[in-house]
Design an enzyme around this catalytic site. Structure first.
Site, PDB file in Angstrom:
ATOM      1  N   ASP A   1     -36.817   9.282  -6.389  1.00  0.00           N
ATOM      2  CA  ASP A   1     -37.952   8.386  -6.154  1.00  0.00           C
ATOM      3  C   ASP A   1     -39.071   8.619  -7.161  1.00  0.00           C
ATOM      4  O   ASP A   1     -39.058   9.587  -7.931  1.00  0.00           O
ATOM      5  CB  ASP A   1     -38.520   8.610  -4.746  1.00  0.00           C
ATOM      6  CG  ASP A   1     -37.511   8.290  -3.660  1.00  0.00           C
ATOM      7  OD1 ASP A   1     -36.625   7.460  -3.911  1.00  0.00           O
ATOM      8  OD2 ASP A   1     -37.619   8.882  -2.572  1.00  0.00           O
TER       9      ASP A   1
ATOM     10  N   TYR B   1     -30.926  19.772  -4.186  1.00  0.00           N
ATOM     11  CA  TYR B   1     -32.364  19.570  -4.333  1.00  0.00           C
ATOM     12  C   TYR B   1     -33.095  20.834  -3.893  1.00  0.00           C
ATOM     13  O   TYR B   1     -32.667  21.530  -2.973  1.00  0.00           O
ATOM     14  CB  TYR B   1     -32.849  18.408  -3.464  1.00  0.00           C
ATOM     15  CG  TYR B   1     -32.493  17.031  -3.963  1.00  0.00           C
ATOM     16  CD1 TYR B   1     -33.384  16.309  -4.753  1.00  0.00           C
ATOM     17  CD2 TYR B   1     -31.274  16.444  -3.635  1.00  0.00           C
ATOM     18  CE1 TYR B   1     -33.067  15.037  -5.201  1.00  0.00           C
ATOM     19  CE2 TYR B   1     -30.950  15.167  -4.083  1.00  0.00           C
ATOM     20  CZ  TYR B   1     -31.852  14.472  -4.867  1.00  0.00           C
ATOM     21  OH  TYR B   1     -31.536  13.208  -5.317  1.00  0.00           O
TER      22      TYR B   1
END
Length: 243
Positions: free
Chosen positions: A60, A124
């Site tokens: 994002d 992540y």
């Protein structure tokens, strides 16, 4: 000599100034995506085919990456041989030098390889800075690269999440939920209800962790999927192989 080749590249970026990993619509002029700049760098190599990058992980706006990946096809002019991996990396970084994007390495891969669908896992890391009364007190090397929390007992957390794939904002929501429970803004029974609902709309929107603390750190593939066979490529280009 065959001048066409498919490449897998691994690249990193500081996501603060970009509108996410993927390209943005032409009418959106305020921020470009990382993909826009990578495709511009590939076009600077003057291929004769249309440039189209397929990114493995669509981070994002504001999210960073130490290692994202993508594949693309490149055909050189005048039947020139494909670029070697090292030459390709150097050339792309030359055209990316004004951006906070760098290509780490490249692999020539089979013609059927797909960066997104061949990925075995993605990792992540969410970084949380603690014992900091205000984000302006962070060192320059940490500014916009972590989530600052006050009144905590330990200086730094790194939360690691690994899966084959993730839902939209999933990692930020998981990190935010852990912090919310720790701060007393979300009880354990409430968190259990959210998880059992299996509905993203059930998650309290204010608890999602901010984007700037999140890093994509690794995308893994099977070694066998990365092995390029010149013979197979020649058969594919002549139309003798099945899709």
């Amino acid at each position: 000599m065959r001048s066409w080749a498919r490449y897998l590249i691994f690249f990193q970026y500081i996501g603060t100034k970009y509108s996410g990993a993927v390209k943005v619509p032409p009418h959106q002029l305020c921020k470009k995506g990382v993909q826009d700049h990578l495709e511009d760098a590939i076009r600077a190599l003057k291929p004769i085919n249309q440039v189209s990058l397929s990114i493995s992980s669509r981070t994002d706006t504001g999210v960073h990456a130490l290692c994202n990946s993508a594949h693309f096809d490149l055909q050189r002019r005048n039947d020139m041989p494909p670029f070697t991996e090292n030459v390709l990396v150097d050339a792309l970084n030359f055209y990316l030098k004004s951006e906070q994007i760098r290509v780490n390495r490249a692999h020539r891969v089979p013609d059927h390889f797909h960066a997104r669908y061949c990925a075995q896992s993605r990792t992540y890391v969410y970084r949380i800075a603690l014992r900091t009364s205000h984000h302006s007190l962070l060192p320059l090397t940490e500014s916009n690269l972590c989530w600052t929390l006050r009144n905590a007992e330990i200086p730094f957390w790194e939360l690691t999440f690994t899966s084959k794939s993730f839902l939209y904002k999933q990692v930020r929501r998981m990190a935010g939920a852990l912090v919310g429970v720790g701060q007393g803004r979300l009880s354990v029974p409430q968190l259990k209800e959210v998880l059992e609902a299996r509905d993203s709309l059930a998650f309290p929107q204010a608890l999602a962790a901010p984007a700037h603390g999140l890093f994509l750190t690794q995308v893994d593939y099977k070694e066998t999927d990365l092995q390029h066979s010149p013979q197979t490529s020649e058969e594919s280009s002549s139309g003798n192989s099945e899709d």
